[in-house]
Motif scaffolding. Structure first.
Motif, short mmCIF file in Angstrom:
data_model
loop_
_atom_site.label_atom_id
_atom_site.label_comp_id
_atom_site.label_asym_id
_atom_site.label_seq_id
_atom_site.Cartn_x
_atom_site.Cartn_y
_atom_site.Cartn_z
N GLY A 27 0.78 -1.24 0.00
CA GLY A 27 0.00 0.00 0.00
C GLY A 27 0.81 1.28 0.00
O GLY A 27 0.24 2.37 0.09
N VAL A 28 2.12 1.20 -0.09
CA VAL A 28 2.95 2.40 -0.11
C VAL A 28 2.77 3.11 -1.45
O VAL A 28 2.71 2.48 -2.50
CB VAL A 28 4.44 2.04 0.11
N ASP A 29 2.67 4.46 -1.39
CA ASP A 29 2.44 5.27 -2.58
C ASP A 29 3.68 5.99 -3.09
O ASP A 29 3.81 6.25 -4.28
CB ASP A 29 1.40 6.36 -2.28
N MET A 30 4.57 6.38 -2.17
CA MET A 30 5.71 7.22 -2.56
C MET A 30 7.00 6.69 -1.95
O MET A 30 6.98 6.13 -0.84
CB MET A 30 5.49 8.66 -2.08
N PHE A 31 8.09 6.92 -2.67
CA PHE A 31 9.40 6.44 -2.22
C PHE A 31 10.42 7.56 -2.33
O PHE A 31 10.27 8.46 -3.15
CB PHE A 31 9.86 5.27 -3.09
N ASP A 32 11.45 7.45 -1.53
CA ASP A 32 12.57 8.38 -1.60
C ASP A 32 13.83 7.59 -1.25
O ASP A 32 13.98 7.15 -0.12
CB ASP A 32 12.35 9.52 -0.60
N CYS A 33 14.67 7.38 -2.26
CA CYS A 33 15.87 6.57 -2.04
C CYS A 33 16.90 6.92 -3.12
O CYS A 33 16.54 7.10 -4.28
CB CYS A 33 15.52 5.09 -2.11
N VAL A 34 18.14 6.97 -2.74
CA VAL A 34 19.20 7.28 -3.70
C VAL A 34 19.56 6.08 -4.57
O VAL A 34 20.19 6.23 -5.61
CB VAL A 34 20.47 7.79 -2.99
N LEU A 35 19.18 4.88 -4.14
CA LEU A 35 19.66 3.66 -4.81
C LEU A 35 19.27 3.55 -6.29
O LEU A 35 20.13 3.24 -7.12
CB LEU A 35 19.18 2.44 -4.03
N PRO A 36 18.01 3.81 -6.68
CA PRO A 36 17.70 3.70 -8.12
C PRO A 36 18.54 4.63 -8.99
O PRO A 36 19.03 4.23 -10.04
CB PRO A 36 16.21 4.06 -8.19
N THR A 37 18.72 5.86 -8.52
CA THR A 37 19.53 6.81 -9.29
C THR A 37 20.99 6.37 -9.33
O THR A 37 21.64 6.41 -10.37
CB THR A 37 19.43 8.22 -8.66
N ARG A 38 21.50 5.93 -8.20
CA ARG A 38 22.89 5.46 -8.14
C ARG A 38 23.09 4.25 -9.04
O ARG A 38 24.09 4.17 -9.77
CB ARG A 38 23.27 5.13 -6.70
N ASN A 39 22.17 3.31 -8.98
CA ASN A 39 22.29 2.13 -9.84
C ASN A 39 22.27 2.52 -11.31
O ASN A 39 23.05 2.01 -12.11
CB ASN A 39 21.17 1.13 -9.54
N GLY A 40 21.37 3.40 -11.68
CA GLY A 40 21.31 3.84 -13.07
C GLY A 40 22.57 4.55 -13.49
O GLY A 40 23.14 4.29 -14.56
N ARG A 41 23.07 5.42 -12.65
CA ARG A 41 24.29 6.17 -12.95
C ARG A 41 25.50 5.24 -13.10
O ARG A 41 26.41 5.53 -13.86
CB ARG A 41 24.53 7.19 -11.82
N ASN A 42 25.48 4.13 -12.40
CA ASN A 42 26.61 3.18 -12.46
C ASN A 42 26.41 2.06 -13.47
O ASN A 42 27.18 1.10 -13.48
CB ASN A 42 26.88 2.61 -11.06
#
Ligand SMILES: [Zn+2]
Length: 107
Positions: A43-58
């Motif tokens: 039921g979570v609607d929103m997220f805030d995490c550096v991991l997706p951006t970091r994974n994409g950047r790497n």
């Protein structure tokens, strides 16, 4: 942070459903695809995490079967898309080898 996936799912399934569905339900620090999907199911609607951006950047790409680390040599000559059968613009237009080239070229 640091708990197992099963433990996280158990806690989410206990804590999120009682929260008002008409208000945003926010989860911080969860960024792996499997964890995000489990949180959405809870039921979570929103997220805030550096991991997706970091994974994409790497140069990581997450597919249905496994993550791909596109900077690796094994993708140098792979003409297949990131995900076979995926209709997204990236998979329709670009090969793993081309995306790898872009990462190595710094584009
Ligand atoms: Zn795709």
């Amino acid at each position: 942070m640091g708990e197992t996936h099963a433990n996280m799912v158990e806690v989410l399934n206990e804590l999120v459903p009682p929260l008002a569905a008409r208000k945003p339900r926010y989860l911080m620090g969860v960024g792996m695809p499997r964890d995000i999907l489990a949180a959405v199911r809870a039921g979570v609607d929103m997220f805030d995490c550096v991991l997706p951006t970091r994974n994409g950047r790497n140069g990581y790409a997450f597919t249905a079967t496994c993550p791909l680390r596109l900077r690796n040599e094994q993708y140098k000559a792979q003409d297949e898309p990131l995900e076979a059968g995926c209709p997204c613009p990236t998979c329709r237009r670009f090969s793993r080898a081309y995306i790898r080239h872009l990462f190595l070229a710094g584009r």
